[in-house]
Design a protein around this motif. Sequence first.
Motif, short mmCIF file in Angstrom:
data_model
loop_
_atom_site.label_atom_id
_atom_site.label_comp_id
_atom_site.label_asym_id
_atom_site.label_seq_id
_atom_site.Cartn_x
_atom_site.Cartn_y
_atom_site.Cartn_z
N MET A 11 0.84 -1.18 0.00
CA MET A 11 0.00 0.00 0.00
C MET A 11 0.88 1.24 0.00
SD MET A 11 -3.26 1.09 0.99
CE MET A 11 -3.98 2.62 1.09
N LEU A 12 0.56 2.15 -0.88
CA LEU A 12 1.24 3.43 -0.94
C LEU A 12 0.20 4.50 -0.71
CD1 LEU A 12 3.98 4.86 -1.63
CD2 LEU A 12 3.11 5.05 -3.97
N THR A 13 0.40 5.33 0.31
CA THR A 13 -0.51 6.43 0.59
C THR A 13 0.21 7.72 0.29
OG1 THR A 13 -1.59 5.16 2.34
CG2 THR A 13 -1.97 7.53 2.34
N VAL A 14 -0.30 8.46 -0.68
CA VAL A 14 0.31 9.71 -1.13
C VAL A 14 -0.49 10.87 -0.55
CG1 VAL A 14 0.93 11.12 -3.13
CG2 VAL A 14 1.09 8.62 -3.26
N TRP A 15 0.21 11.76 0.13
CA TRP A 15 -0.39 12.95 0.71
C TRP A 15 -0.02 14.15 -0.15
CZ3 TRP A 15 -3.54 12.33 4.84
CH2 TRP A 15 -3.46 11.11 5.50
N TYR A 16 -1.01 14.96 -0.51
CA TYR A 16 -0.75 16.10 -1.38
C TYR A 16 -1.69 17.24 -1.03
CZ TYR A 16 -4.90 14.95 -4.13
OH TYR A 16 -6.18 14.71 -4.53
N ASN A 17 -1.42 18.39 -1.63
CA ASN A 17 -2.16 19.62 -1.36
C ASN A 17 -3.17 19.88 -2.48
OD1 ASN A 17 -3.01 22.17 -0.57
ND2 ASN A 17 -1.14 23.19 -1.23
N THR A 18 -4.45 19.65 -2.22
CA THR A 18 -5.48 19.87 -3.24
C THR A 18 -5.69 21.35 -3.54
OG1 THR A 18 -7.21 19.84 -1.55
CG2 THR A 18 -6.75 17.76 -2.71
N LYS A 26 -4.40 9.50 -10.73
CA LYS A 26 -5.54 8.69 -10.28
C LYS A 26 -6.23 8.01 -11.47
CE LYS A 26 -7.07 11.27 -6.21
NZ LYS A 26 -8.16 12.12 -5.70
N ARG A 27 -6.38 8.76 -12.56
CA ARG A 27 -7.01 8.18 -13.76
C ARG A 27 -6.15 7.05 -14.33
NH1 ARG A 27 -7.92 13.63 -14.69
NH2 ARG A 27 -6.26 13.76 -16.23
N ARG A 28 -4.85 7.23 -14.29
CA ARG A 28 -3.95 6.21 -14.83
C ARG A 28 -3.84 5.00 -13.91
NH1 ARG A 28 0.11 7.55 -19.04
NH2 ARG A 28 0.29 5.38 -18.55
N LEU A 29 -4.13 5.21 -12.62
CA LEU A 29 -3.98 4.15 -11.63
C LEU A 29 -5.31 3.68 -11.08
CD1 LEU A 29 -0.95 5.69 -9.74
CD2 LEU A 29 -0.96 3.46 -10.87
N ILE A 30 -6.36 3.79 -11.86
CA ILE A 30 -7.71 3.51 -11.36
C ILE A 30 -7.84 2.12 -10.74
CG2 ILE A 30 -8.76 2.72 -13.53
CD1 ILE A 30 -11.08 4.77 -12.51
N GLU A 31 -7.25 1.12 -11.36
CA GLU A 31 -7.34 -0.24 -10.80
C GLU A 31 -6.59 -0.36 -9.48
OE1 GLU A 31 -9.45 -2.55 -11.78
OE2 GLU A 31 -10.08 -1.10 -13.29
N ALA A 32 -5.42 0.29 -9.39
CA ALA A 32 -4.65 0.25 -8.15
C ALA A 32 -5.39 1.00 -7.04
CB ALA A 32 -3.26 0.86 -8.36
N VAL A 33 -6.06 2.09 -7.39
CA VAL A 33 -6.84 2.84 -6.40
C VAL A 33 -8.03 2.01 -5.95
CG1 VAL A 33 -8.32 4.87 -6.06
CG2 VAL A 33 -6.10 5.13 -7.21
N LYS A 34 -8.75 1.40 -6.90
CA LYS A 34 -9.91 0.57 -6.56
C LYS A 34 -9.54 -0.60 -5.66
CE LYS A 34 -12.81 1.32 -10.64
NZ LYS A 34 -13.35 0.67 -11.86
N SER A 35 -8.38 -1.20 -5.91
CA SER A 35 -7.96 -2.35 -5.12
C SER A 35 -7.37 -1.95 -3.77
CB SER A 35 -6.93 -3.17 -5.90
OG SER A 35 -5.69 -2.49 -5.94
N VAL A 77 8.62 10.16 -3.95
CA VAL A 77 7.19 9.85 -4.10
C VAL A 77 6.85 9.75 -5.58
CG1 VAL A 77 4.83 10.61 -3.64
CG2 VAL A 77 6.62 11.02 -1.93
N ALA A 78 7.30 10.71 -6.36
CA ALA A 78 7.04 10.68 -7.80
C ALA A 78 7.56 9.38 -8.42
CB ALA A 78 7.67 11.89 -8.48
N LYS A 134 6.55 4.08 -10.80
CA LYS A 134 6.75 2.62 -10.82
C LYS A 134 5.42 1.88 -10.88
CE LYS A 134 11.12 2.25 -8.34
NZ LYS A 134 11.76 1.83 -7.08
N ALA A 135 4.42 2.43 -10.23
CA ALA A 135 3.10 1.78 -10.16
C ALA A 135 2.21 2.10 -11.35
CB ALA A 135 2.39 2.20 -8.88
N THR A 136 2.56 3.12 -12.12
CA THR A 136 1.70 3.59 -13.20
C THR A 136 2.02 2.89 -14.51
OG1 THR A 136 1.62 5.78 -12.14
CG2 THR A 136 0.89 5.65 -14.43
N PRO A 137 1.01 2.23 -15.11
CA PRO A 137 1.25 1.58 -16.40
C PRO A 137 1.82 2.56 -17.43
CG PRO A 137 -0.91 0.99 -15.53
CD PRO A 137 -0.37 2.08 -14.64
#
Length: 122
Positions: free
Chosen positions: A1-8, A21-30, A74-75, A80-83
């Motif tokens: 699990m990777l939890t990324v903290w950022y400033n919205t 998030k759009r590129r990692l949708i499956e990783a976010v869902k899981s 973090v980047a 690494k996780a992004t297809p």
Amino acid sequence: MLTVWYNTRCPVCDAGIARQKRRLIEAVKSGWIEFRDINLEPVALAGYGASLEDIRRRLHATDAGGRLLVGADVAIAVWKATPGEGWLAALFGNPVLLPLTRFVYDRFADLLYAWNRRKGRW
């Protein structure tokens, strides 16, 4: 699990994370990766010695082992996780380029932080 903290509140940060998030949708869902707004949980990383302003200045993340990652690291973890973006992690995270990657990231983050403060995005 990777939890990324950022400033919205930073439009550049928010747009970049929205893209990931759009590129990692499956990783976010899981539940493998999570993106969290530090403004909603300002003391979330206080146990690591990271203040709200630290996280507004640079990305922060915690990995599955509870280790804190900051800035360019973090980047690289997200790439690494992004297809299709593993090559970015391999290039900018290799031992030769990593110090330069961190330096460039930190200077960009400093400029972005100053710009956001001037615009009152806090």
